[in-house]
Write an enzyme that holds these catalytic residues in place. Sequence first.
Site, PDB file in Angstrom:
ATOM      1  N   GLU A 164       0.793  -1.241   0.000  1.00 56.94           N
ATOM      2  CA  GLU A 164       0.000   0.000   0.000  1.00 56.94           C
ATOM      3  C   GLU A 164       0.818   1.280   0.000  1.00 56.94           C
ATOM      4  O   GLU A 164       0.810   2.040   0.977  1.00 56.94           O
ATOM      5  CB  GLU A 164      -0.933   0.016   1.210  1.00 56.94           C
ATOM      6  N   GLU A 371      -5.976  -8.236   1.259  1.00 57.29           N
ATOM      7  CA  GLU A 371      -6.643  -7.772   2.489  1.00 57.29           C
ATOM      8  C   GLU A 371      -8.085  -7.453   2.173  1.00 57.29           C
ATOM      9  O   GLU A 371      -8.394  -6.967   1.084  1.00 57.29           O
ATOM     10  CB  GLU A 371      -5.990  -6.502   3.078  1.00 57.29           C
TER      11      GLU A 371
HETATM   12  C1  BGP Z   1      -4.466  -1.481   5.528  1.00 51.10           C
HETATM   13  C2  BGP Z   1      -3.155  -1.941   6.095  1.00 51.10           C
HETATM   14  C3  BGP Z   1      -3.261  -2.881   7.244  1.00 51.10           C
HETATM   15  C4  BGP Z   1      -4.435  -2.624   8.169  1.00 51.10           C
HETATM   16  C5  BGP Z   1      -5.709  -2.296   7.415  1.00 51.10           C
HETATM   17  C6  BGP Z   1      -6.847  -1.805   8.280  1.00 51.10           C
HETATM   18  O1  BGP Z   1      -4.322  -0.208   5.023  1.00 51.10           O
HETATM   19  O2  BGP Z   1      -2.379  -2.562   5.104  1.00 51.10           O
HETATM   20  O3  BGP Z   1      -2.026  -2.898   7.895  1.00 51.10           O
HETATM   21  O4  BGP Z   1      -4.124  -1.784   9.180  1.00 51.10           O
HETATM   22  O5  BGP Z   1      -5.499  -1.338   6.415  1.00 51.10           O
HETATM   23  O6  BGP Z   1      -6.680  -0.455   8.554  1.00 51.10           O
HETATM   24  P1  BGP Z   1      -6.957   0.183   9.957  1.00 51.10           P
HETATM   25  O7  BGP Z   1      -6.103  -0.558  10.901  1.00 51.10           O
HETATM   26  O8  BGP Z   1      -6.596   1.615   9.814  1.00 51.10           O
HETATM   27  O9  BGP Z   1      -8.408  -0.015  10.195  1.00 51.10           O
END
Ligand code: BGP
Length: 465
Positions: A164, A371
């Site tokens: 990302e 993800e």
């Molecule tokens: C993505 C990341 C993850 C995770 C996820 C959820 O952007 O790759 O590491 O954190 O988002 O985001 P958040 O924790 O801000 O809800």
Amino acid sequence: MSAFPQHFLWGAATAAYQVEGGHDVDGKGPSIWDVFAHQPGTTYQGTNGDVAVDHYHRFREDVALMAEQGLQSYRFSLSWPRLFPQGRGEINEAGVKFYSDLIDCLVENNIEPMITLYHWDLPQALQDEGGWENRATAEAFVDYARLCYARFGDRVKLWSTFNETVVFIGHGYITGSHPPSVRDPARAIQACHHVFVAHAAAVKAFRASQVAGTIGFVNVLQTHTPLTHSPADKQAAALADGIWTHWLYDPVLKGEYPAELLAKTQALWNVPQFATGDEALLKENICDFIGLNYYKRETVAANDRQTHLQANHSGERNSGHEFGFKDLFKFVRNPTGVYTDWDWEIYPQGLTEGILQIKARYGDIPLYITENGLGAKDPVIDGEVVDDPRIDYLKIHIDAIEAAMQQGADVRGYYPWSFIDLLSWLNGYQKQYGFVYVDHQNGLARKRKKSFFWYQALIASRGEK
Ligand code: BGP
């Protein structure tokens, strides 16, 4: 009958800083997140990953849970400063041993490891020399990647370089809410260019290393819908697509920047600056697959304000979620949308549409959904974690993947975020995503949630819901 073929991988994901803990044990050096999260006012209620969910010490217990659930693949990241405490130079053999043991344990349990080399925890020592703005960081990254191929490449077939870019560069260098807390688009673009250079050079080194596997890049997948039919809002949405998709996918899948946007950034800020050989490096090292992280779509309107970010980090619904980029666009609330407690719109059709947009622009590149998940404050009822909204969220997104596959997309695996409850970068431990609950009041004891058993059954039936 589901559309999922036999070889489709049912997995789950995490990242080093968010689960490992052990932030200063066995020779690990500090990362930019260790330093940032220790500064007052940077994260939700001062939470940090010093201990996280102590996966560093409990990985065998966690892998046993993965095996029990039937996971076929586990996506996790390596902590660069655990392997190179100073970012380059001396190797920390204790760190190598930790990942080697973890990989062995996964393989013994028939769980295919998928490694992310960079999930944001840059060694602080490299940040002190300019971080991603310094081209030398890209060179250090390739040395780090080579070490990983050499030590783990005998057992690991699925690799990705970066996670990302839009988030760590966007928040690190535009909104300032991630380290190194810079607010300057020109610096963002140059830092991002060095990331692409590091990626391409690491792909080249991967091929030279003859590891028997594939290497990709992981990006946010986000679709953008104009708030109104006005030309200004439509143009704003197109610009958001230009940045979120074209700018960040083209260099790794086409080996070049989108020409129109490149002309704009060079006219405005004279960036990115290319060093001799950069263009050829990008062109000659297209990666093997792309990982897509999908959570939400954004509704987009024209923006005449300064760059601003109003983020909901508390999980108090409707407490605001707006991001505006000066003179370009802003993300606003969709008046008819369904939202999570963190004000992220739940819109599974966006996953189908986004996958098909990627296929239309880049052809039949293999895809992994690296993800996807629901952040929620899960209720505990009579001692059980009853996370039905997560099950509902995952179901409709799996349907969305299936719909894209039925239209010809080559999706090869699905990695819900996250396997276990973990630290959310800026939202603390209360924003839970996991199949496994971690009891922070009770020695970090693990507990299977309702969704754990639901996903277990789904895997066993290879995608029948
Ligand atoms: C993505 C990341 C993850 C995770 C996820 C959820 O952007 O790759 O590491 O954190 O988002 O985001 P958040 O924790 O801000 O809800």
